[in-house]
Design a protein around this motif. Structure first.
Motif, short mmCIF file in Angstrom:
data_model
loop_
_atom_site.label_atom_id
_atom_site.label_comp_id
_atom_site.label_asym_id
_atom_site.label_seq_id
_atom_site.Cartn_x
_atom_site.Cartn_y
_atom_site.Cartn_z
N ASP A 57 11.71 -8.81 -0.85
CA ASP A 57 12.72 -8.23 -0.33
C ASP A 57 12.79 -6.81 -0.40
N SER A 58 12.68 -6.20 0.51
CA SER A 58 12.34 -4.67 0.32
C SER A 58 13.59 -3.95 -0.26
N LYS A 59 14.63 -4.52 -0.13
CA LYS A 59 15.88 -4.09 -0.93
C LYS A 59 15.62 -4.17 -2.19
N GLN A 60 14.87 -4.93 -2.81
CA GLN A 60 14.68 -5.19 -4.56
C GLN A 60 13.37 -4.46 -4.70
N LEU A 61 12.98 -3.44 -4.01
CA LEU A 61 11.64 -2.56 -4.27
C LEU A 61 12.04 -1.39 -4.96
N SER A 62 12.30 -1.39 -6.02
CA SER A 62 12.67 -0.10 -6.74
C SER A 62 11.34 0.80 -6.87
N GLN A 63 11.54 2.28 -7.35
CA GLN A 63 10.33 2.90 -7.84
C GLN A 63 9.64 2.33 -8.84
N GLN A 64 10.52 1.47 -9.91
CA GLN A 64 10.03 1.11 -10.90
C GLN A 64 9.07 -0.12 -10.81
N LEU A 65 9.65 -1.21 -9.84
CA LEU A 65 8.81 -2.26 -9.55
C LEU A 65 7.71 -1.86 -8.50
N ILE A 66 7.61 -1.00 -7.97
CA ILE A 66 6.56 -0.37 -6.97
C ILE A 66 5.45 0.14 -8.24
N ASP A 67 5.99 0.84 -8.91
CA ASP A 67 4.90 1.55 -10.10
C ASP A 67 4.13 0.15 -10.68
N LYS A 68 5.02 -0.85 -11.08
CA LYS A 68 4.45 -1.81 -11.59
C LYS A 68 3.30 -2.75 -10.60
N LEU A 69 3.77 -2.76 -9.47
CA LEU A 69 2.83 -3.49 -8.34
C LEU A 69 1.52 -2.34 -8.12
N ASP A 70 2.04 -1.00 -8.39
CA ASP A 70 0.55 -0.30 -8.25
C ASP A 70 -0.24 -0.45 -9.36
N CYS A 71 0.19 -0.48 -10.49
CA CYS A 71 -0.74 -0.84 -11.63
C CYS A 71 -1.59 -2.07 -11.37
N ASN A 72 -0.83 -3.12 -11.03
CA ASN A 72 -1.61 -4.29 -10.71
C ASN A 72 -2.72 -4.21 -9.59
N ILE A 73 -2.34 -3.40 -8.62
CA ILE A 73 -3.19 -3.22 -7.67
C ILE A 73 -4.53 -2.52 -8.04
N GLU A 74 -4.22 -1.80 -8.89
CA GLU A 74 -5.44 -0.83 -9.53
C GLU A 74 -6.49 -2.05 -10.27
N GLN A 75 -6.29 -3.08 -10.62
CA GLN A 75 -7.19 -4.07 -11.15
C GLN A 75 -8.06 -4.82 -10.32
N HIS A 76 -7.82 -4.40 -9.05
CA HIS A 76 -8.63 -5.02 -8.11
C HIS A 76 -9.74 -4.33 -7.68
N ASP A 77 -10.64 -4.74 -7.01
CA ASP A 77 -11.95 -4.11 -6.53
C ASP A 77 -11.51 -3.29 -5.54
N GLU A 78 -12.31 -1.95 -4.93
CA GLU A 78 -11.76 -1.07 -3.87
C GLU A 78 -11.36 -1.72 -2.78
N ASN A 79 -12.18 -2.76 -2.40
CA ASN A 79 -11.74 -3.13 -1.04
C ASN A 79 -10.18 -3.64 -0.89
N GLU A 80 -10.08 -4.69 -2.05
CA GLU A 80 -9.03 -5.46 -2.09
C GLU A 80 -7.90 -4.47 -2.31
N ARG A 81 -8.07 -3.25 -3.26
CA ARG A 81 -7.06 -2.32 -3.97
C ARG A 81 -6.55 -1.89 -2.59
N LEU A 82 -7.34 -1.39 -1.72
CA LEU A 82 -6.82 -0.52 -0.61
C LEU A 82 -6.16 -1.32 0.56
N LYS A 83 -6.69 -2.73 0.68
CA LYS A 83 -5.74 -3.44 1.76
C LYS A 83 -4.62 -3.72 1.23
N LEU A 84 -4.54 -3.89 -0.11
CA LEU A 84 -3.14 -4.38 -0.71
C LEU A 84 -2.11 -3.40 -0.56
N ALA A 85 -2.61 -2.00 -0.89
CA ALA A 85 -1.90 -0.70 -0.69
C ALA A 85 -1.32 -0.68 0.61
N ASP A 86 -2.36 -0.67 1.53
CA ASP A 86 -1.92 -0.69 3.06
C ASP A 86 -1.15 -1.45 3.54
#
Length: 214
Positions: free
Chosen positions: A58-87
């Motif tokens: 739900d995009s309405k529940q995506l706060s900057q704080q939650l996005i920062d957490k998702l960001d940190c989680n995405i960083e744990q993936h390899d480069e290909n998966e990391r960029l795909k998830l971010a995009d």
């Protein structure tokens, strides 16, 4: 996080070897929007469940704080998966809501390279989706010219892509964007698959402008 039976059943439907993006979208269409389930799927740390999670958040529940957490989680993936998830997050969630768009517009100088990439990729997307280009192309192009050489590769690519879209859709900046590519030499020696457009600005712009003029 202990997964619910529903989350376990959904994960069981996803096969790393055979599931395609279209399959994920069909599953997401059946689920509709379910933010709690999305967070369960996300907690697995697995690539495909996280892609599916993005689709049903739900995009309405995506706060900057939650996005920062998702960001940190995405960083744990390899480069290909990391960029795909971010995009994927940008295209399927962040660009769909005025509030999250406003958040993206503050990420130009973020400490997170993924958030900086999303800022630039969104600027490019505003142009290639076919609408009238926003009035900030001059400002963006100046920043790209002065900063692209100092950026990390994943952000460089998005800045280069933005310059490419400006060059394609705004003729008054075209020669300047081509000159930028010639000066930086970014992606000049890139080998791409047949029918794919190279990222090297002079080639990209020439190919895409030719398509538009057909």
């Amino acid at each position: 996080m202990e997964l619910s039976l529903r989350a376990k059943d959904i994960i069981a439907q996803i096969n790393e070897g055979t599931t395609k993006l279209g399959d994920l979208r069909k599953v997401a269409n059946d689920i509709k929007k379910d933010h709690e389930l999305a967070l369960e799927l996300w907690s697995t740390g697995q690539f495909l469940p996280r892609q599916l999670a993005i689709l049903i958040m739900d995009s309405k529940q995506l706060s900057q704080q939650l996005i920062d957490k998702l960001d940190c989680n995405i960083e744990q993936h390899d480069e290909n998966e990391r960029l795909k998830l971010a995009d994927w997050l940008m295209a399927n969630q962040l660009s769909k809501d005025k509030r999250t768009i406003s958040l993206m517009e503050t990420w130009e100088d973020s400490q997170s390279s993924l958030q900086r990439r999303i800022f630039w990729y969104y600027q490019a997307r505003l142009r290639w989706v076919g609408q009238t280009p926003p009035p900030n192309s001059e400002e963006l192009l100046f920043k790209i010219e002065t900063r692209i050489g100092k950026e990390v590769p994943e952000v460089q690519w998005a800045m280069n892509f933005t310059a490419a879209q400006i060059g394609v859709y705004e003729e008054k900046y075209r020669s300047r964007c081509i000159a930028l590519g010639e000066r930086t030499g970014l992606y000049k020696d890139e080998i791409v698959a047949k029918n794919c457009t190279p990222s090297y600005l002079p080639k990209f712009i020439a190919i895409q402008v030719n398509k538009l003029n057909r």
